[in-house]
Scaffold this motif. Structure first.
Motif, mmCIF file in Angstrom:
data_model
loop_
_atom_site.group_PDB
_atom_site.id
_atom_site.type_symbol
_atom_site.label_atom_id
_atom_site.label_comp_id
_atom_site.label_asym_id
_atom_site.label_seq_id
_atom_site.Cartn_x
_atom_site.Cartn_y
_atom_site.Cartn_z
ATOM 1 N N LEU A 37 0.861 -1.110 0.135
ATOM 2 C CA LEU A 37 0.107 0.007 0.051
ATOM 3 C C LEU A 37 0.938 1.171 -0.146
ATOM 4 C CD1 LEU A 37 -2.721 -1.139 2.491
ATOM 5 C CD2 LEU A 37 -3.091 -0.421 0.059
ATOM 6 N N GLU A 64 -7.652 -9.456 -2.814
ATOM 7 C CA GLU A 64 -8.615 -8.366 -2.494
ATOM 8 C C GLU A 64 -7.914 -7.114 -2.373
ATOM 9 O OE1 GLU A 64 -11.007 -9.129 1.006
ATOM 10 O OE2 GLU A 64 -11.837 -11.056 -0.023
ATOM 11 N N LEU A 65 -6.504 -7.214 -2.062
ATOM 12 C CA LEU A 65 -5.639 -5.991 -1.941
ATOM 13 C C LEU A 65 -5.298 -5.255 -3.285
ATOM 14 C CD1 LEU A 65 -3.862 -4.433 -0.002
ATOM 15 C CD2 LEU A 65 -1.910 -5.677 -0.872
ATOM 16 N N PRO A 67 -6.473 -5.042 -6.529
ATOM 17 C CA PRO A 67 -7.575 -4.306 -7.072
ATOM 18 C C PRO A 67 -7.730 -2.740 -6.423
ATOM 19 C CG PRO A 67 -8.376 -6.402 -6.983
ATOM 20 C CD PRO A 67 -7.182 -6.439 -6.214
ATOM 21 N N GLN A 68 -7.206 -2.903 -5.199
ATOM 22 C CA GLN A 68 -7.490 -1.552 -4.302
ATOM 23 C C GLN A 68 -6.250 -0.571 -4.468
ATOM 24 O OE1 GLN A 68 -8.681 -2.386 -0.327
ATOM 25 N NE2 GLN A 68 -9.849 -4.340 -0.930
ATOM 26 N N LYS A 70 -3.796 1.922 -5.365
ATOM 27 C CA LYS A 70 -3.922 3.290 -6.025
ATOM 28 C C LYS A 70 -3.012 4.071 -6.917
ATOM 29 C CE LYS A 70 -8.081 3.685 -4.188
ATOM 30 N NZ LYS A 70 -9.168 3.005 -4.999
#
Length: 193
Positions: A37, A64-65, A67-68, A70
């Motif tokens: 992240l 899940e991580l 596609p999130q 940025k």
């Protein structure tokens, strides 16, 4: 630059790390969510089989991580295919970042496609300094179907999307890390996005 490679047990990581080293950057391997992240850029590699690779992603929560994320993310080979909706390889549901499916080449051609082939119809900053018809190195039996997110085309049995772009996500079917100076230019362009 804080450059990270997603570690999920699928990929020839060393050649990617060496390619970035030649450009003067260290690409660290990680499966840690916080680390990914915080990264400036993320590489999502992949060599192997889709269903087992997807299983590893689900097991670690990376499905899940990813596609999130940025920041700019570059999927390479199987990494790009897993970013699509679905792949015929192992009848596998993908991450759904790119709105296309992955199909297998027929037995009318040699599978896998292995070696050099051209990229054309280039439509992205990822291809600054790259000319239509430049050669890239590919090894694959499955391809992403033509779609609106296609930013490069390759012909092998049929026209297919050899590169995709959606928002901050990029995917290339070829191996830029094994594609000489032109591949290196694509990696450099990714770092500048």
């Amino acid at each position: 630059m804080n450059l990270r490679i997603v570690n999920y047990g699928a990929g020839n990581i060393k050649s990617i790390q060496f390619a970035f080293q030649r450009l003067g950057y260290e690409a660290k391997l990680t499966s840690d969510a916080e680390d990914l992240l915080k990264a400036d850029k993320v590489i999502f590699p992949g060599v192997g089989e889709a269903s087992s690779a997807m299983y590893k992603l689900r097991e670690s929560g990376l499905d899940e991580l990813i596609p999130q994320l940025k920041q700019p993310v570059l999927g390479i080979c199987l990494g790009m295919q897993l970013m699509c909706k679905h792949t015929e390889e192992g009848n596998t549901k993908g991450l759904g970042i790119f709105q296309t499916n992955v199909k297998r080449f027929t037995d009318q051609v040699k599978v896998p496609q292995m070696g050099w082939n051209t990229i054309t119809q280039l439509k992205s900053n990822l291809f600054k300094g790259i000319d239509p018809g430049d050669f890239m190195y590919l090894v694959h039996s499955y391809y992403a179907e033509d779609c609106n997110e296609k930013i490069a085309n390759t012909h092998y049995e049929l026209d297919y999307a050899s590169a995709l772009e959606h928002e901050n996500f990029f995917g290339v079917q070829f191996h830029p890390e094994k594609s000489g100076k032109k591949g290196e230019q694509i990696l450099k362009n990714f770092l500048n996005i």
